[in-house]
Design a protein around this motif. Structure first.
Motif, PDB file in Angstrom:
ATOM      1  N   MET A   1      19.955  38.029  45.286  1.00 24.51           N
ATOM      2  CA  MET A   1      20.989  38.136  46.314  1.00 24.51           C
ATOM      3  C   MET A   1      22.312  37.636  45.750  1.00 24.51           C
ATOM      4  SD  MET A   1      19.752  39.393  49.138  1.00 24.51           S
ATOM      5  CE  MET A   1      20.830  38.784  50.423  1.00 24.51           C
ATOM      6  N   GLY A   2      23.371  38.456  45.917  1.00 24.80           N
ATOM      7  CA  GLY A   2      24.675  38.035  45.447  1.00 24.80           C
ATOM      8  C   GLY A   2      25.369  37.158  46.472  1.00 24.80           C
ATOM      9  N   ILE A   3      26.551  36.694  46.108  1.00 30.64           N
ATOM     10  CA  ILE A   3      27.366  35.915  47.037  1.00 30.64           C
ATOM     11  C   ILE A   3      27.832  36.835  48.146  1.00 30.64           C
ATOM     12  CG2 ILE A   3      29.504  34.605  47.284  1.00 30.64           C
ATOM     13  CD1 ILE A   3      29.187  33.775  44.332  1.00 30.64           C
ATOM     14  N   ARG A   4      27.524  36.486  49.378  1.00 34.21           N
ATOM     15  CA  ARG A   4      27.804  37.354  50.518  1.00 34.21           C
ATOM     16  C   ARG A   4      29.270  37.206  50.948  1.00 34.21           C
ATOM     17  NH1 ARG A   4      23.144  39.024  53.139  1.00 34.21           N
ATOM     18  NH2 ARG A   4      24.167  39.041  55.192  1.00 34.21           N
ATOM     19  N   VAL A   5      29.972  38.340  51.006  1.00 38.80           N
ATOM     20  CA  VAL A   5      31.414  38.338  51.272  1.00 38.80           C
ATOM     21  C   VAL A   5      31.733  39.263  52.441  1.00 38.80           C
ATOM     22  CG1 VAL A   5      33.714  38.764  50.310  1.00 38.80           C
ATOM     23  CG2 VAL A   5      31.884  37.888  48.829  1.00 38.80           C
ATOM     24  N   PHE A   6      32.623  38.804  53.300  1.00 41.13           N
ATOM     25  CA  PHE A   6      33.133  39.612  54.413  1.00 41.13           C
ATOM     26  C   PHE A   6      34.607  39.890  54.153  1.00 41.13           C
ATOM     27  CE2 PHE A   6      34.978  40.398  58.548  1.00 41.13           C
ATOM     28  CZ  PHE A   6      34.009  41.134  59.224  1.00 41.13           C
ATOM     29  N   LEU A   7      35.053  41.133  54.416  1.00 41.32           N
ATOM     30  CA  LEU A   7      36.428  41.544  54.147  1.00 41.32           C
ATOM     31  C   LEU A   7      37.168  41.838  55.446  1.00 41.32           C
ATOM     32  CD1 LEU A   7      35.752  44.093  51.241  1.00 41.32           C
ATOM     33  CD2 LEU A   7      36.271  41.639  51.047  1.00 41.32           C
ATOM     34  N   LEU A   8      38.343  41.248  55.600  1.00 37.48           N
ATOM     35  CA  LEU A   8      39.201  41.525  56.752  1.00 37.48           C
ATOM     36  C   LEU A   8      40.580  41.938  56.260  1.00 37.48           C
ATOM     37  CD1 LEU A   8      40.108  41.574  59.675  1.00 37.48           C
ATOM     38  CD2 LEU A   8      40.335  39.074  59.600  1.00 37.48           C
ATOM     39  N   ASP A   9      40.885  43.226  56.412  1.00 37.29           N
ATOM     40  CA  ASP A   9      42.199  43.767  56.042  1.00 37.29           C
ATOM     41  C   ASP A   9      42.391  45.053  56.826  1.00 37.29           C
ATOM     42  OD1 ASP A   9      44.305  45.295  54.447  1.00 37.29           O
ATOM     43  OD2 ASP A   9      44.197  43.430  53.288  1.00 37.29           O
ATOM     44  N   ASP A  10      43.601  45.258  57.365  1.00 38.01           N
ATOM     45  CA  ASP A  10      43.806  46.446  58.194  1.00 38.01           C
ATOM     46  C   ASP A  10      44.029  47.710  57.384  1.00 38.01           C
ATOM     47  OD1 ASP A  10      46.244  45.322  57.386  1.00 38.01           O
ATOM     48  OD2 ASP A  10      47.336  46.311  58.995  1.00 38.01           O
ATOM     49  N   HIS A  11      44.085  47.599  56.057  1.00 37.20           N
ATOM     50  CA  HIS A  11      44.243  48.790  55.216  1.00 37.20           C
ATOM     51  C   HIS A  11      42.899  49.148  54.578  1.00 37.20           C
ATOM     52  CE1 HIS A  11      48.453  47.263  55.363  1.00 37.20           C
ATOM     53  NE2 HIS A  11      48.690  48.552  55.526  1.00 37.20           N
ATOM     54  N   GLU A  12      42.401  50.319  54.928  1.00 39.01           N
ATOM     55  CA  GLU A  12      41.095  50.743  54.425  1.00 39.01           C
ATOM     56  C   GLU A  12      41.060  50.828  52.908  1.00 39.01           C
ATOM     57  OE1 GLU A  12      37.866  54.415  54.994  1.00 39.01           O
ATOM     58  OE2 GLU A  12      39.865  54.520  55.894  1.00 39.01           O
ATOM     59  N   VAL A  13      42.158  51.308  52.312  1.00 38.44           N
ATOM     60  CA  VAL A  13      42.180  51.455  50.860  1.00 38.44           C
ATOM     61  C   VAL A  13      42.062  50.094  50.179  1.00 38.44           C
ATOM     62  CG1 VAL A  13      44.712  51.366  50.679  1.00 38.44           C
ATOM     63  CG2 VAL A  13      43.388  52.550  48.932  1.00 38.44           C
ATOM     64  N   VAL A  14      42.626  49.050  50.797  1.00 42.50           N
ATOM     65  CA  VAL A  14      42.498  47.703  50.232  1.00 42.50           C
ATOM     66  C   VAL A  14      41.055  47.238  50.323  1.00 42.50           C
ATOM     67  CG1 VAL A  14      43.171  45.281  50.502  1.00 42.50           C
ATOM     68  CG2 VAL A  14      44.888  47.088  50.732  1.00 42.50           C
ATOM     69  N   ARG A  15      40.432  47.460  51.465  1.00 42.64           N
ATOM     70  CA  ARG A  15      39.029  47.037  51.614  1.00 42.64           C
ATOM     71  C   ARG A  15      38.136  47.783  50.617  1.00 42.64           C
ATOM     72  NH1 ARG A  15      40.153  48.179  56.981  1.00 42.64           N
ATOM     73  NH2 ARG A  15      38.494  49.758  57.066  1.00 42.64           N
ATOM     74  N   GLN A  16      38.390  49.067  50.436  1.00 47.22           N
ATOM     75  CA  GLN A  16      37.585  49.840  49.491  1.00 47.22           C
ATOM     76  C   GLN A  16      37.761  49.312  48.067  1.00 47.22           C
ATOM     77  OE1 GLN A  16      38.852  53.893  50.132  1.00 47.22           O
ATOM     78  NE2 GLN A  16      37.448  54.203  51.849  1.00 47.22           N
ATOM     79  N   GLY A  17      39.013  49.001  47.715  1.00 49.88           N
ATOM     80  CA  GLY A  17      39.271  48.463  46.378  1.00 49.88           C
ATOM     81  C   GLY A  17      38.599  47.124  46.164  1.00 49.88           C
ATOM     82  N   LEU A  18      38.658  46.266  47.172  1.00 51.95           N
ATOM     83  CA  LEU A  18      38.000  44.968  47.070  1.00 51.95           C
ATOM     84  C   LEU A  18      36.492  45.119  46.964  1.00 51.95           C
ATOM     85  CD1 LEU A  18      40.057  42.894  49.684  1.00 51.95           C
ATOM     86  CD2 LEU A  18      40.040  42.573  47.200  1.00 51.95           C
ATOM     87  N   ARG A  19      35.940  46.031  47.753  1.00 60.36           N
ATOM     88  CA  ARG A  19      34.481  46.254  47.702  1.00 60.36           C
ATOM     89  C   ARG A  19      34.053  46.693  46.302  1.00 60.36           C
ATOM     90  NH1 ARG A  19      30.081  47.483  51.070  1.00 60.36           N
ATOM     91  NH2 ARG A  19      31.336  47.241  52.958  1.00 60.36           N
TER      92      ARG A  19
END
Length: 216
Positions: A1-19
């Motif tokens: 199991m990796g480090i579990r991360v939650f992403l909060l950003d109103d720009h989808e492209v930013v969330r996709q890049g972070l993922r």
């Protein structure tokens, strides 16, 4: 199991890049994401992340307030603030909200991963000197807002003219006053704000006009 991360950003492209960045090496697992404060607070409890990566400016609030609520309801979740804006007030509020780190989105990918890794281990990465300086500037800004409330409507109009770069003559014409009256009023405004130069007043007016973050 990796480090579990939650992403909060109103720009989808930013969330996709972070993922993509987080999941590329297998060390991190993105367990949830949201585009608004309301979505994040509803979804985060079920996701059980170790770290929430949170933007500051959101369509229905701001990430600092979300961080405060997360830290209150789920103290086991570390918050990393990731924003496009270098803002002393936001940094100071992030410190008060219990954020583990405050990063600009220009950060190098490896540094972001290192920060999230450290936050998951319980480390605070906002150094004490930076935090104290930001809090001091926040106190100065609060004092300036208090001083602003003591200005008369005419003095506020003159301050607005200063902020727009207008001369005493231009302000006088706009307010139907004598230029000498405006000159005297400018001195009064500077004294009430504890300033000595028009440029300081203009800079302060610009800061005071910025959207405010909610207090703790």
């Amino acid at each position: 199991m990796g480090i579990r991360v939650f992403l909060l950003d109103d720009h989808e492209v930013v969330r996709q890049g972070l993922r993509r960045l987080l999941e590329a090496g297998g060390e991190f697992e993105v367990v949830g994401e949201a585009a608004s404060a309301a979505e994040a607070l509803d979804a985060l409890a079920a996701c059980r992340p170790a770290v929430a990566v949170v933007d500051v400016r959101l369509p229905d609030g701001n990430g600092v307030e979300v961080c405060r609520e997360i830290r209150s309801a789920h103290p086991e979740v570390a918050c990393v603030i990731l924003t496009s804006y270098a803002d002393d007030e936001a940094l100071a509020q992030a410190v008060l909200a219990g954020a583990s780190a405050y990063l600009l989105k220009q950060v190098h990918g490896s540094d972001l991963l290192g920060t999230i890794r450290a936050a998951a281990k319980g480390h605070r990465l906002i150094d004490q000197a930076t935090a104290q300086a930001a809090l001091a500037r926040l106190e100065e800004l609060a004092a300036a807002r208090s001083a602003l409330e003591r200005l008369t409507p005419r003095e506020r109009s003159i301050l607005a003219g200063i902020a727009e770069g207008k001369t005493n003559k231009e302000i006088a014409a706009e307010l139907y006053l004598a230029e000498k009256t405006v000159k005297n009023q400018v001195s009064v405004v500077l004294a009430k704000l504890g300033l000595v130069r028009r440029s300081q007043a203009a800079a302060l007016a610009a800061r005071l006009a910025e959207p405010r973050l909610p207090g703790p």
